[in-house]
Each structure stands twice: as C-alpha cells, then as structure tokens.
Scaffold this motif. Structure first.
Motif, PDB file in Angstrom:
ATOM      1  N   PRO A   1       0.846  -1.218   0.000  1.00 53.01           N
ATOM      2  CA  PRO A   1       0.000   0.000   0.000  1.00 53.01           C
ATOM      3  C   PRO A   1       0.875   1.259   0.000  1.00 53.01           C
ATOM      4  O   PRO A   1       0.862   2.047   0.952  1.00 53.01           O
ATOM      5  CB  PRO A   1      -0.808  -0.149   1.295  1.00 53.01           C
ATOM      6  CG  PRO A   1       0.095  -0.905   2.205  1.00 53.01           C
ATOM      7  CD  PRO A   1       0.868  -1.868   1.332  1.00 53.01           C
ATOM      8  N   VAL A   2       1.584   1.458  -1.067  1.00 53.36           N
ATOM      9  CA  VAL A   2       2.607   2.508  -1.114  1.00 53.36           C
ATOM     10  C   VAL A   2       2.007   3.916  -1.092  1.00 53.36           C
ATOM     11  O   VAL A   2       2.735   4.897  -0.894  1.00 53.36           O
ATOM     12  CB  VAL A   2       3.492   2.344  -2.368  1.00 53.36           C
ATOM     13  CG1 VAL A   2       4.324   1.083  -2.264  1.00 53.36           C
ATOM     14  CG2 VAL A   2       2.636   2.307  -3.639  1.00 53.36           C
ATOM     15  N   TRP A   3       0.701   4.036  -1.298  1.00 54.64           N
ATOM     16  CA  TRP A   3       0.053   5.343  -1.310  1.00 54.64           C
ATOM     17  C   TRP A   3      -0.294   5.830   0.098  1.00 54.64           C
ATOM     18  O   TRP A   3      -0.700   6.976   0.275  1.00 54.64           O
ATOM     19  CB  TRP A   3      -1.215   5.283  -2.156  1.00 54.64           C
ATOM     20  CG  TRP A   3      -2.198   4.241  -1.691  1.00 54.64           C
ATOM     21  CD1 TRP A   3      -3.228   4.409  -0.819  1.00 54.64           C
ATOM     22  CD2 TRP A   3      -2.216   2.865  -2.071  1.00 54.64           C
ATOM     23  NE1 TRP A   3      -3.891   3.228  -0.628  1.00 54.64           N
ATOM     24  CE2 TRP A   3      -3.287   2.254  -1.393  1.00 54.64           C
ATOM     25  CE3 TRP A   3      -1.418   2.077  -2.923  1.00 54.64           C
ATOM     26  CZ2 TRP A   3      -3.599   0.902  -1.534  1.00 54.64           C
ATOM     27  CZ3 TRP A   3      -1.719   0.729  -3.068  1.00 54.64           C
ATOM     28  CH2 TRP A   3      -2.802   0.161  -2.369  1.00 54.64           C
ATOM     29  N   HIS A   4      -0.125   4.980   1.102  1.00 52.01           N
ATOM     30  CA  HIS A   4      -0.474   5.375   2.462  1.00 52.01           C
ATOM     31  C   HIS A   4       0.482   6.442   2.993  1.00 52.01           C
ATOM     32  O   HIS A   4       1.663   6.470   2.659  1.00 52.01           O
ATOM     33  CB  HIS A   4      -0.445   4.162   3.393  1.00 52.01           C
ATOM     34  CG  HIS A   4      -1.637   3.273   3.227  1.00 52.01           C
ATOM     35  ND1 HIS A   4      -1.964   2.298   4.129  1.00 52.01           N
ATOM     36  CD2 HIS A   4      -2.599   3.219   2.265  1.00 52.01           C
ATOM     37  CE1 HIS A   4      -3.067   1.670   3.723  1.00 52.01           C
ATOM     38  NE2 HIS A   4      -3.457   2.209   2.592  1.00 52.01           N
ATOM     39  N   GLU A   5      -0.024   7.310   3.858  1.00 51.15           N
ATOM     40  CA  GLU A   5       0.777   8.386   4.442  1.00 51.15           C
ATOM     41  C   GLU A   5       1.789   7.841   5.453  1.00 51.15           C
ATOM     42  O   GLU A   5       2.913   8.309   5.527  1.00 51.15           O
ATOM     43  CB  GLU A   5      -0.142   9.405   5.140  1.00 51.15           C
ATOM     44  CG  GLU A   5      -1.023  10.199   4.194  1.00 51.15           C
ATOM     45  CD  GLU A   5      -0.264  11.286   3.465  1.00 51.15           C
ATOM     46  OE1 GLU A   5       0.751  11.752   4.005  1.00 51.15           O
ATOM     47  OE2 GLU A   5      -0.678  11.653   2.357  1.00 51.15           O
TER      48      GLU A   5
ATOM     49  N   LEU B   1       0.468  -6.542   1.036  1.00 49.64           N
ATOM     50  CA  LEU B   1      -0.966  -6.792   0.934  1.00 49.64           C
ATOM     51  C   LEU B   1      -1.251  -8.281   0.743  1.00 49.64           C
ATOM     52  O   LEU B   1      -0.443  -9.016   0.172  1.00 49.64           O
ATOM     53  CB  LEU B   1      -1.540  -6.007  -0.250  1.00 49.64           C
ATOM     54  CG  LEU B   1      -1.463  -4.477  -0.147  1.00 49.64           C
ATOM     55  CD1 LEU B   1      -1.708  -3.850  -1.511  1.00 49.64           C
ATOM     56  CD2 LEU B   1      -2.477  -3.970   0.865  1.00 49.64           C
ATOM     57  N   ASN B   2      -2.425  -8.687   1.201  1.00 52.96           N
ATOM     58  CA  ASN B   2      -2.831 -10.082   0.993  1.00 52.96           C
ATOM     59  C   ASN B   2      -3.205 -10.350  -0.460  1.00 52.96           C
ATOM     60  O   ASN B   2      -3.045 -11.463  -0.963  1.00 52.96           O
ATOM     61  CB  ASN B   2      -4.030 -10.421   1.900  1.00 52.96           C
ATOM     62  CG  ASN B   2      -3.644 -10.420   3.366  1.00 52.96           C
ATOM     63  OD1 ASN B   2      -2.524 -10.825   3.706  1.00 52.96           O
ATOM     64  ND2 ASN B   2      -4.536  -9.957   4.223  1.00 52.96           N
ATOM     65  N   ALA B   3      -3.725  -9.315  -1.114  1.00 50.53           N
ATOM     66  CA  ALA B   3      -4.105  -9.429  -2.525  1.00 50.53           C
ATOM     67  C   ALA B   3      -3.693  -8.147  -3.232  1.00 50.53           C
ATOM     68  O   ALA B   3      -3.610  -7.092  -2.608  1.00 50.53           O
ATOM     69  CB  ALA B   3      -5.611  -9.656  -2.649  1.00 50.53           C
ATOM     70  N   PRO B   4      -3.420  -8.198  -4.528  1.00 48.04           N
ATOM     71  CA  PRO B   4      -2.992  -6.996  -5.259  1.00 48.04           C
ATOM     72  C   PRO B   4      -4.028  -5.881  -5.164  1.00 48.04           C
ATOM     73  O   PRO B   4      -5.238  -6.126  -5.088  1.00 48.04           O
ATOM     74  CB  PRO B   4      -2.849  -7.489  -6.701  1.00 48.04           C
ATOM     75  CG  PRO B   4      -2.686  -8.959  -6.597  1.00 48.04           C
ATOM     76  CD  PRO B   4      -3.496  -9.383  -5.409  1.00 48.04           C
ATOM     77  N   ALA B   5      -3.532  -4.644  -5.162  1.00 49.30           N
ATOM     78  CA  ALA B   5      -4.400  -3.462  -5.175  1.00 49.30           C
ATOM     79  C   ALA B   5      -4.193  -2.721  -6.489  1.00 49.30           C
ATOM     80  O   ALA B   5      -3.110  -2.786  -7.093  1.00 49.30           O
ATOM     81  CB  ALA B   5      -4.084  -2.561  -3.998  1.00 49.30           C
TER      82      ALA B   5
ATOM     83  N   ILE C   1      -9.171   1.336  -6.739  1.00 45.08           N
ATOM     84  CA  ILE C   1     -10.344   0.853  -7.456  1.00 45.08           C
ATOM     85  C   ILE C   1     -10.407  -0.675  -7.403  1.00 45.08           C
ATOM     86  O   ILE C   1      -9.433  -1.345  -7.059  1.00 45.08           O
ATOM     87  CB  ILE C   1     -10.331   1.316  -8.931  1.00 45.08           C
ATOM     88  CG1 ILE C   1      -9.110   0.734  -9.654  1.00 45.08           C
ATOM     89  CG2 ILE C   1     -10.365   2.831  -9.014  1.00 45.08           C
ATOM     90  CD1 ILE C   1      -9.109   1.000 -11.156  1.00 45.08           C
ATOM     91  N   THR C   2     -11.552  -1.186  -7.764  1.00 37.94           N
ATOM     92  CA  THR C   2     -11.756  -2.636  -7.844  1.00 37.94           C
ATOM     93  C   THR C   2     -11.936  -3.031  -9.307  1.00 37.94           C
ATOM     94  O   THR C   2     -12.733  -2.427 -10.033  1.00 37.94           O
ATOM     95  CB  THR C   2     -13.009  -3.051  -7.049  1.00 37.94           C
ATOM     96  OG1 THR C   2     -12.848  -2.643  -5.686  1.00 37.94           O
ATOM     97  CG2 THR C   2     -13.206  -4.562  -7.115  1.00 37.94           C
TER      98      THR C   2
END
Length: 589
Positions: free
Chosen positions: A549-553, A562-566, A587-588
């Motif tokens: 989750p590289v977009w997290h602050e 992550l458990n699954a790709p984002a 997004i999904t």
C-alpha cells in the motif's frame, strides 16, 4: 546633443525582472513629466546568460548620453566586463552605478574604475530624479545632489524615500505606457526596511520600517488579480513584521482570490498570530506561498548573528500551516554561520527536515558588502570568495572539506527532496538511516563514487539511480522500493513507455476494458472526462497494480505487504495545486 539616458538591468534569468530600473523610470515619468525637448529616458534588460559581447553591442546601438547600471551580486562580474569595454566604444557616455552591490565601499570603486562618472548610494528615486535635471537642465550641480559618490567624494546622506510617492509601474492595457510583463515573475513592494538586525543581511542596516498605504496596496493588488497574473513575489524583507499590515493584505487576497494568481511572501513564522493562521487556513490551495528563514537551530549561532527566533513557536506555526494542506512552505538554512560546525549543521538540517517543508533550501553564507558579518568575518575566521556572490569557503568551525561535502548534500536535496518527485520513497528510505541528513550524505557519496556529479543522470534516470542506491542500503526491500518509485513516477506523469526499473504491470486487459467502459458510461471517478470513449480514458489515465500500500501516508503502513494486489487509478486532469501530483483512487477490477 545626445539626450538619451538608459537604465540597465541585467537579470539572473529571463523569467526575472528588475523592479529597480522600472521603478526609477516610473518615478521620473510621474515627477518629471515636462522634460526639455528631445530628452529620452528608457530601460534595457538583459540576462547574465547572454554573451557580454551581445549586451555590449546592444548598448552601443542605443548610444545613450548616460548609461546607469543596477548592480547586484549576480550581475556584478558582467557589469565589470562591460565597464572595461563600453568606454572604448562610447567614450562620450557617462557611466553610473547603483544598487546594493555598489552602495557600500563606493569611494573605493570610484578609484578602481576611473571610467565611472559616479555611484548612486542607497534608495535612488529622488537621487536619480535630480540627476536627470542635472543632465537635461544643467541644474543642480553634481555636488549639490545628495546620495552620490563622484571623483570629488561623497556628497551627503539622502533622506529615506516616502514610499507612498512610488508609482505603480506595471501596465496591463495595450495603450498603457507602464511596463507590461509577460511570462515573467512580477515583484511587488508593500514596505521597506526591516526591524531585525540579522548580521548576514543588508536589510539590518535600514531598521526603519515604512509601510505603503494599505488602500494603495489593495488597489495595486487588484490590478494583478484582475489581469490574472500567474505569480507576484513580495520583496518586503520580513512581510509580517507589522502584524496589522500583513493581516490586512492576506485578508484582501483571500476575499478577492481570482483562482489563478499566486503570491509569495518572506515571513518570520514565529511572529504569525492565531488570527493570521485563521485567515491562512481558509485560503485556496496555491493562493500564497511562504518562505521562512530558519537559518540554524543552534541557539549560540542565532545569538551571534542577532537573530532572535522563538524556535518552538516557529515549529508549531509551520506544523499548523502544514496541516492546512493549502500553502507551500519553503524553509531556509545557511551553512557557514558562526559557531556551527558540520555536526551542528547536521542537527539543524534534521530539525528543519522534521518540519516537513515543501522545499528545504540548503544555502551557504554570502558575506555581502556592507553587512555586519563582513565586519565580523576576521573575528569568526570566515574566509570567503573574493568575487560575487562572496560565498563562504571555510570558517573556524567548518573546513573547506566540510563545505564540499555539504555542496554534494545540497544537490541531493535539490534533486530528490525539492523536486517533490520522490515523496513516498524518501520517508521509507530514511528509516534505514539514523537521521535524514545521513541519508542525503550517503546518497551524495554514492553519486560521487559512481561519477554522477560529473555525468549527471537525466530526470527519468534519477529514479533508477535512487533505486540502485536504496537497494545498496537494503537489498531485501527491493520490491517495496520499486513499487514506491513506480507510484511516485506515475503520480507525476502518465508515461507512454514503461520505465526500465518497473516490473511488468500485470493487469488483466479484459478487466481494465470493462472498468473504462463503465467509467465512460457512468463515471464514478473520472467525472471531468465528459464525452470521452473508454479507449480515450485508458490513454489519458493510468492504472497500476501494487503488492504494497505505497500510497499510504504512514511509512509503517506502506511496508506491510498486501494479501491481494491493489489497483490504483491516476487521474491527470485533477492535480494538486501545491505539488502538481495527480489525484489517485484505489479501485476494484
């Protein structure tokens, strides 16, 4: 008889302008309108990036009776070259100088350059006005004009200018005879003088603060706003030294914002009041930007340079403004000040870095002519370059080797921090070091070892260089570093070709097609892209697959797999007014 008088500004860059020469001309136009027949006053602007021969040829073709140069540290060497050759081509032209670079030690300069007719000292509006009368009406005599140095010495000190008499010299109508600037930074002055006595600054000499009438200021700011000027830089030395004046201007800008113009201010952050913070909080993102001189967090150093800063209050103010997320903050440090050695400067750097400014300027002490630090240089063992900008070479506390190391660190900060292109990887990478200063120190050493200071990598290849450096520090985190860099890259630009360092973006094309078909028909995210097909949306945006989750602050959150790709959608039509980063959405598919 030649009656042409030419004011000459030689700027550091084309984008800059010279308010001094335009201000002098506007003052003369207003208060000396009825000139003798044939008298001509004009302005010529050049840049230091032009060949001296080109400037020389331009001045020769203009053939003025008087050539008056506006002198600063950035153009003084160019002007010296012109002073050598211009008299050979125009032997009957009188040469005058003015500006901060020549207002001190003027008697010495008159002896050094016998071709000079004279030097104007300090504020020049009324001095120059009388000089025009001298040339065009033969009265007054030079000896009767206060504020000049000639062959006969210094005449007398001139009283300070009434700045409410200064005309507004920017014009925005085609038939306006005022100055029209396009594609330039415009400079504006709402006050003169500074109440503080910082030893390295020329403003410490003029302690009398004179405020321009606030109604006049508002009417002039209205012209910038009405004409949607991109940027206006206030040249007030400490803009908020008078709280009421600053508050009135900031309120006016907030209430009359045109959605386009940006205003730049140099301020003392520890003087900001709660009432001012309330106004700043409500401003449009990008309406103003603040430059804050911290210079050092070493209390002994601050006392030595007569800088009285409440550092705790400064930190709190910077943090509060940072929390507003609407104002660009530029914080300054100066290397080479008294009592600051390499370790102390590293501490100051880490203190300021922790304030998370949008830009951190690592500057070097310039021993300006006439400044108190010039008089104290021998006391502090400050040795500095003989030529402008008179930058420090070494001090009692900082060796030349230390200066060279700091120069390398300065370049790394400029390339990687101040570019705002690496905002997500740098906090993660910094965790591998004891402090941020050590990270930039190590990065500078990596550059030096690999020859990158000699053969500078291109803007896009800097990502690869930073990845290689990061992996040399922590190879086990290569995937995380790669994804952070990929995120930072696509946050800024929608590349047509994928960078070499980034792995293949493994996204099912059918899922991607379905997503953009749905967005084209019933947009959830891309609402600004009306009347575009799904194929067009695909080209105009970007979707990237991540395993972290590289977009997290929070840096700690970024480093948890992550458990699954984002999937992240980058929207390049919606950008931050402060950083120019694209908006992004998880997004999904």
């Amino acid at each position: 008889m030649n009656k042409k008088i030419l004011l000459i500004g030689i700027n550091a860059k084309y984008i800059h302008s010279n308010p001094a020469v335009h201000g002098l001309k506007a003052y003369a136009d207003k208060y000396y309108p009825n000139r003798p027949s044939g008298c001509e006053l004009s302005v010529a602007e050049y840049t230091i990036n032009q060949q001296t021969d080109t400037i020389l040829a331009g001045l020769y073709k203009k053939n003025p009776q008087v050539a008056a140069f506006s002198c600063y540290i950035w153009n003084w060497r160019t002007i010296q070259d012109l002073l050598t050759d211009l008299p050979k081509l125009l032997p009957n032209t009188d040469l005058w100088l003015g500006g901060p670079e020549v207002s001190f030690h003027a008697e010495k300069l008159i002896q050094e350059f016998p071709q000079l007719t004279g030097i104007m000292i300090g504020e020049g509006e009324d001095t120059f006005l009388e000089l025009l009368h001298h040339y065009w009406e033969q009265s007054p005599a030079l000896s009767d004009i206060n504020g000049i140095v000639s062959r006969n010495g210094y005449t007398a000190t001139r009283t300070l200018t009434d700045i409410d008499r200064l005309p507004f010299f920017y014009g925005f109508q085609k038939n306006d005879t005022s100055v029209i600037f396009s594609n330039r930074i415009l400079y504006y002055e709402s006050q003169r003088g500074c109440p503080f006595q910082c030893a390295y600054c020329l403003s410490s000499i003029d302690k009398t603060v004179r405020l321009r009438n606030i109604d006049t200021v508002k009417s002039e700011l209205r012209q910038f706003l009405d004409n949607r000027v991109p940027q206006v830089k206030f040249i007030d030395r400490t803009f908020n030294c008078n709280s009421t004046h600053a508050l009135a201007i900031w309120r006016y800008l907030r209430e009359n914002d045109n959605g386009v113009t940006n205003f730049h201010f140099e301020i003392a952050a520890d003087l900001i009041t709660d009432e001012q913070l309330t106004v700043l909080r409500d401003m449009r993102p990008g309406l103003i930007q603040l430059e804050i001189g911290v210079q050092s967090t070493n209390e002994t150093t601050l006392r030595a340079i007569n800088r009285h800063t409440d550092l705790d209050r400064l930190r709190k103010t910077v943090a509060a403004i940072h929390g507003f997320q609407n104002i660009h903050q530029h914080l300054d440090l100066i290397a080479g000040l008294p009592y600051e050695d390499y370790g102390s400067f590293a501490h100051s750097f880490n203190d300021v870095y922790a304030m998370a400014p949008n830009q951190l300027q690592l500057g070097f002490l310039k021993v300006l002519k006439g400044s108190p630090i010039e008089q104290q240089a021998s006391q502090y063992g400050i040795v500095y370059a003989s030529n402008p900008p008179y930058e420090v070479l070494y001090t009692k506390w900082l060796s030349y080797d230390d200066i060279l190391r700091l120069k390398g660190i300065e370049e790394m900060v400029e390339l990687y921090y101040n570019s705002n292109q690496f905002t997500h990887i740098l906090p993660i990478l910094a965790q591998e070091f004891d402090a941020p200063f050590q990270m930039y120190e190590a990065l500078a050493s990596y550059y030096r070892t690999n020859g990158y200071f000699t053969n500078a990598p291109s803007r896009t290849y800097r990502y690869q260089v930073l990845l290689d450096f990061a992996c040399s520090v922590a190879e086990s985190k290569r995937v995380l570093f790669t994804e952070l860099l990929t995120f930072d890259l696509y946050l800024r630009e929608n590349l047509k070709s994928r960078p070499d360092f980034a792995p293949e973006n493994r996204i099912d094309k059918e899922l991607l097609r379905r997503f953009f078909t749905q967005e084209a028909q019933n947009p959830q995210y891309l609402k600004a892209y009306q009347n575009h097909t799904s194929a067009q949306l695909l080209k105009m945006t970007h979707v990237e697959r991540f395993s972290y989750p590289v977009w997290h602050e929070n840096p700690a959150d970024c480093a948890v797999r992550l458990n699954a790709p984002a999937y992240i959608l980058f929207d390049y039509k919606d950008r931050s007014a402060l950083t120019h980063d694209a908006a992004f959405y998880e997004i999904t598919l």
